[in-house]
Design an enzyme around this catalytic site. Structure first.
Site, PDB file in Angstrom:
ATOM      1  N   GLY A 131       0.886  -1.244  -0.146  1.00 49.47           N
ATOM      2  CA  GLY A 131       0.057  -0.074  -0.074  1.00 49.47           C
ATOM      3  C   GLY A 131       0.973   1.191   0.110  1.00 49.47           C
ATOM      4  O   GLY A 131       1.055   1.854   1.000  1.00 49.47           O
ATOM      5  N   TYR A 132       1.317   1.511  -1.000  1.00 47.43           N
ATOM      6  CA  TYR A 132       2.250   2.785  -1.461  1.00 47.43           C
ATOM      7  C   TYR A 132       1.553   4.067  -2.212  1.00 47.43           C
ATOM      8  O   TYR A 132       0.941   4.883  -1.649  1.00 47.43           O
ATOM      9  CB  TYR A 132       3.469   2.344  -1.884  1.00 47.43           C
ATOM     10  N   GLU A 247      12.394  -4.193  -3.449  1.00 42.19           N
ATOM     11  CA  GLU A 247      11.802  -4.431  -4.567  1.00 42.19           C
ATOM     12  C   GLU A 247      12.544  -4.394  -5.755  1.00 42.19           C
ATOM     13  O   GLU A 247      12.730  -5.019  -6.696  1.00 42.19           O
ATOM     14  CB  GLU A 247      10.722  -3.324  -4.586  1.00 42.19           C
TER      15      GLU A 247
HETATM   16  C1  LIG Z   1       2.419  -3.379 -12.838  1.00 36.99           C
HETATM   17  C2  LIG Z   1       2.221  -2.420 -11.826  1.00 36.99           C
HETATM   18  C3  LIG Z   1       2.146  -2.873 -10.644  1.00 36.99           C
HETATM   19  C4  LIG Z   1       2.154  -1.970  -9.490  1.00 36.99           C
HETATM   20  N1  LIG Z   1       2.102  -2.382  -8.171  1.00 36.99           N
HETATM   21  C5  LIG Z   1       1.737  -1.402  -7.056  1.00 36.99           C
HETATM   22  C6  LIG Z   1       1.554  -2.181  -5.792  1.00 36.99           C
HETATM   23  O1  LIG Z   1       1.309  -3.196  -5.879  1.00 36.99           O
HETATM   24  N2  LIG Z   1       1.654  -1.048  -4.639  1.00 36.99           N
HETATM   25  C7  LIG Z   1       1.692   0.204  -5.125  1.00 36.99           C
HETATM   26  O2  LIG Z   1       1.556   0.785  -4.161  1.00 36.99           O
HETATM   27  N3  LIG Z   1       1.764   0.648  -6.264  1.00 36.99           N
HETATM   28  C8  LIG Z   1       1.988  -0.262  -7.568  1.00 36.99           C
HETATM   29  N4  LIG Z   1       2.214   0.354  -8.824  1.00 36.99           N
HETATM   30  C9  LIG Z   1       2.187   1.649  -8.862  1.00 36.99           C
HETATM   31  C10 LIG Z   1       3.547   2.308  -9.338  1.00 36.99           C
HETATM   32  O3  LIG Z   1       4.766   2.138  -8.019  1.00 36.99           O
HETATM   33  C11 LIG Z   1       3.476   3.795  -9.780  1.00 36.99           C
HETATM   34  O4  LIG Z   1       2.717   3.631 -11.010  1.00 36.99           O
HETATM   35  C12 LIG Z   1       4.723   4.291  -9.958  1.00 36.99           C
HETATM   36  O5  LIG Z   1       5.576   4.723  -8.966  1.00 36.99           O
HETATM   37  C13 LIG Z   1       4.501   5.576 -10.823  1.00 36.99           C
HETATM   38  O6  LIG Z   1       3.843   6.487 -10.367  1.00 36.99           O
HETATM   39  P1  LIG Z   1       2.383   7.122 -11.252  1.00 36.99           P
HETATM   40  O7  LIG Z   1       1.792   5.838 -12.015  1.00 36.99           O
HETATM   41  O8  LIG Z   1       1.521   7.833 -10.295  1.00 36.99           O
HETATM   42  O9  LIG Z   1       2.970   7.962 -12.239  1.00 36.99           O
HETATM   43  P2  LIG Z   1       3.758   9.276 -12.021  1.00 36.99           P
HETATM   44  O10 LIG Z   1       4.205   9.517 -10.877  1.00 36.99           O
HETATM   45  O11 LIG Z   1       2.401  10.447 -12.553  1.00 36.99           O
HETATM   46  O12 LIG Z   1       4.749   9.668 -13.233  1.00 36.99           O
HETATM   47  C14 LIG Z   1       4.087   9.826 -14.643  1.00 36.99           C
HETATM   48  C15 LIG Z   1       5.501   9.919 -15.496  1.00 36.99           C
HETATM   49  O13 LIG Z   1       6.357  11.264 -15.184  1.00 36.99           O
HETATM   50  C16 LIG Z   1       7.454  10.763 -14.733  1.00 36.99           C
HETATM   51  N5  LIG Z   1       8.128  11.572 -13.582  1.00 36.99           N
HETATM   52  C17 LIG Z   1       7.402  11.781 -12.641  1.00 36.99           C
HETATM   53  N6  LIG Z   1       8.112  12.421 -11.664  1.00 36.99           N
HETATM   54  C18 LIG Z   1       9.316  12.756 -12.459  1.00 36.99           C
HETATM   55  C19 LIG Z   1      10.597  13.429 -11.884  1.00 36.99           C
HETATM   56  N7  LIG Z   1      10.606  13.984 -10.699  1.00 36.99           N
HETATM   57  N8  LIG Z   1      11.528  13.385 -12.865  1.00 36.99           N
HETATM   58  C20 LIG Z   1      11.336  12.771 -14.083  1.00 36.99           C
HETATM   59  N9  LIG Z   1      10.379  12.115 -14.351  1.00 36.99           N
HETATM   60  C21 LIG Z   1       9.399  12.064 -13.348  1.00 36.99           C
HETATM   61  C22 LIG Z   1       7.504   9.306 -14.415  1.00 36.99           C
HETATM   62  O14 LIG Z   1       8.723   8.665 -14.695  1.00 36.99           O
HETATM   63  C23 LIG Z   1       6.404   8.830 -15.411  1.00 36.99           C
HETATM   64  O15 LIG Z   1       7.140   8.607 -16.549  1.00 36.99           O
HETATM   65  C24 LIG Z   1       2.231  -0.554  -9.743  1.00 36.99           C
HETATM   66  C25 LIG Z   1       2.390   0.073 -10.963  1.00 36.99           C
HETATM   67  C26 LIG Z   1       2.535  -1.002 -11.973  1.00 36.99           C
HETATM   68  C27 LIG Z   1       2.536  -0.525 -13.415  1.00 36.99           C
END
Ligand SMILES: Cc1cc2nc3c(=O)[nH]c(=O)nc-3n(C[C@H](O)[C@H](O)[C@H](O)COP(=O)(O)OP(=O)(O)OC[C@H]3O[C@@H](n4cnc5c(N)ncnc54)[C@H](O)[C@@H]3O)c2cc1C
Length: 395
Positions: A131-132, A247
Site C-alpha cells: 500500500g504505497y 523491490e
Molecule cells: C504493474 C504495476 C504494478 C504496481 N503495483 C503496485 C503495488 O502493488 N503497490 C503500489 O503501491 N503501487 C503499485 N504500482 C504503482 C507504481 O508504483 C506507480 O505507477 C509508479 O510509482 C509511478 O507512479 P504514477 O503511476 O503515479 O506515475 P507519475 O508519478 O504520475 O509519473 C508519470 C510520468 O512522469 C515521470 N516523472 C514523475 N516525476 C518525475 C521526476 N521527478 N523526474 C522525472 N520524471 C518524472 C515518471 O517517470 C512517469 O514517466 C504498480 C504499477 C504498475 C505499472
C-alpha cells in the site's frame, strides 16, 4: 565459502528430501507470478506441497528457522534450486510480501512482529499487498495523504491507495500512511493492516486484457492496533525506501537467471537458418547475439552486487541501476521473442496461434510495465544522479 564436501552432503540431503516430498503431479504447473496476479492456488496437491516446503523451511530457504526458513547459505539455496530443477520441481512460495516486506521486517520489525508475520509467509498460508501509491502520490510518493490518526492504543485509518498488485487476494497490506500532516517525510509511518475487516474495500482495476491484477483500496475508519506499527512513528519514509530497494533488486536481479536463457538457441527453433546453421536474417542475428552478451554481463553484475549487498547488510542505490538495466533487458527479450515469431507473434486470440505465440504477445505487453512499477525509470535515474553520482537537484 563452504568446501566441496559439506555442500555435496547438503545436495544429497536436499535430493533425498525432494524424492520423499515433491508431488510429481505438479510438474509443469509453475506460475512464477502466481502469488501476485491471481488467487492463491488452493488445489489439494499445491496446498500440500506448500505445507511441506514450509515445514522443512525450503519455501524461504535462507530465512532463519525461527521465522519459517531453513537458515541455508546462498550457496546451499542455489543447490536446492538446482536439485528442484533437475526433477522438474519448483518453489511456489513468493510474492511481494516474501520478496519485499519480509526482509524489511527482519531489519526494522520487533521480535513479536517477526514471529507473527513471517512464518505464515514462509508456507504460503498468507499473502500481503503493498500500500504505497495513491491517486495523487506515485513518483512523488511522500505526498501521500492516507491518514492514520492516533487514538491511543490504535490508529484510525482513512484514505485511498491505488495499483495494489493482488490487493483483492491479500490477507494484509504493508504500507505507508501519514501520521502527521505538518511534516512531509517525517510525518509518514509504516503500518501493517489486515484486509479482512470492516472499512477495508478493494475495487479491482480492469485492464484492457480483461484481467484485474490490481486494486484500488479504500480505508474508512479502519482500526489498526499500535502493535502493527513497524519501527518508530514518523520513521516510515526510511523504512519504506528500504523496502523499495528490496523491490528494485528483486525486479532487476531476481529475474536475471531467466534472462540468461540463450535467445540464440530459442531463435533456432523459430526462424530460418542459413546453410551454416546461423540465423539467416543478419540484423536479427546481430540483435540476438547482442542481447545474449548483455544478459550474460548483467547476470555477472547481479551476482557481484548480491555479494556486495550481503557484505554491507542489504542492497544500496545500485538496485536502481540493476532495476533499469534488468527492465531494459526483459523488454528487449520479449520484443525479440515476438519478432522471431513473425505474424504469429502479434496474435491476441483465435485460430492460427499456438499457446506459446499468444503468451509471447502477452509477455511483450506486460513487460511494458517493468519500467513503471517499483518506481519509474526516470525516478531511478534521479536516484542514481543524486545518490551514486552525487549530483545536486537542478534548480
Ligand atoms: C504493474 C504495476 C504494478 C504496481 N503495483 C503496485 C503495488 O502493488 N503497490 C503500489 O503501491 N503501487 C503499485 N504500482 C504503482 C507504481 O508504483 C506507480 O505507477 C509508479 O510509482 C509511478 O507512479 P504514477 O503511476 O503515479 O506515475 P507519475 O508519478 O504520475 O509519473 C508519470 C510520468 O512522469 C515521470 N516523472 C514523475 N516525476 C518525475 C521526476 N521527478 N523526474 C522525472 N520524471 C518524472 C515518471 O517517470 C512517469 O514517466 C504498480 C504499477 C504498475 C505499472
Amino acid at each position: 565459502m563452504a568446501d566441496a564436501e559439506p555442500i555435496e552432503q547438503f545436495r544429497a540431503e536436499a535430493r533425498e528430501w525432494l524424492e520423499g516430498n515433491w508431488i510429481p503431479e505438479l510438474k509443469g504447473r509453475h506460475n512464477p507470478m502466481g502469488m501476485v496476479d491471481g488467487p492463491t492456488d488452493m488445489s489439494e496437491d499445491m496446498v500440500q506441497w506448500r505445507k511441506r516446503l514450509g515445514e522443512r523451511g525450503f519455501g524461504t530457504p535462507t530465512w532463519p528457522s525461527e521465522y519459517g526458513g531453513a537458515g541455508l547459505t546462498q550457496e546451499e539455496a542455489a543447490v536446492l534450486d538446482e536439485e528442484m530443477r533437475r526433477i522438474g520441481a519448483y518453489n511456489p512460495i513468493g510474492g511481494l510480501a516474501v520478496g519485499m516486506f519480509a526482509p524489511t521486517l527482519m531489519e526494522f520489525g520487533s521480535e513479536e512482529q517477526k514471529l507473527k508475520w513471517l512464518p505464515p509467509l514462509s508456507d504460503g498460508s498468507m499473502r500481503g499487498c503493498q500500500g504505497y501509491s495513491e491517486p495523487g502520490a506515485g513518483s512523488d510518493l511522500a505526498s501521500l495523504q492516507s491518514f492514520a490518526e492516533d487514538k491511543g492504543d490504535h490508529y484510525l485509518v482513512n484514505g485511498q491507495k491505488t495499483w495494489q498488485s493482488g490487493g483483492q487476494w491479500a490477507d494484509f497490506c504493508f504500507g505507508l500512511f501519514r501520521t502527521d500532516k505538518s511534516h512531509k517525510h517525517e510525518g509518514i509511518s509504516f503500518l501493517i493492516i489486515e484486509m479482512d475487516q470492516p472499512g477495508v474495500e478493494t475495487r479491482p482495476i480492469k485492464l484492457i486484457s480483461g484481467k484485474s491484477p490490481f486494486c484500488e483500496t479504500f480505508f474508512t475508519d479502519v482500526k489498526v492496533p499500535k502493535e502493527n506499527l513497524v519501527g518508530e512513528e514518523g520513521n516510515g519514509w526510511t523504512i519504506g525506501k528500504r523496502l523499495l530497494q528490496f523491490e528494485r533488486s528483486g525486479i532487476g536481479g531476481g529475474g536475471a537467471r531467466s534472462l540468461m536463457k540463450s535467445l540464440s538457441e530459442e531463435a533456432k527453433q523459430l526462424v530460418a537458418l542459413d546453410e551454416d546453421g546461423k540465423i539467416a536474417d543478419k540484423e536479427l542475428r546481430q540483435e540476438i547475439v547482442e542481447y545474449d552478451m548483455r544478459a550474460r554481463n548483467f547476470f555477472g553484475t547481479v551476482v557481484r552486487a548480491q555479494i556486495e549487498a550481503k557484505a554491507r547488510g542489504g542492497p544500496s542505490a545500485t538496485s536502481s541501476a540493476l532495476k533499469n538495466i534488468g527492465a531494459a533487458l526483459v523488454q528487449k527479450r520479449s520484443e525479440l521473442l515476438v519478432e522471431m515469431r513473425g505474424m504469429e507473434g502479434y496474435g491476441w486470440e483465435g485460430e492460427g496461434f499456438t499457446d506459446e505465440d499468444l503468451a509471447a504477445t502477452r509477455d511483450w505487453l506486460w513487460h511494458r510495465a517493468v519500467t513503471i512499477y517499483g518506481g519509474s525509470e526516470e525516478i531511478q535515474n534521479n536516484i542514481l544522479a543524486k545518490r551514486v553520482l552525487g549530483m545536486r537537484d537542478h534548480q
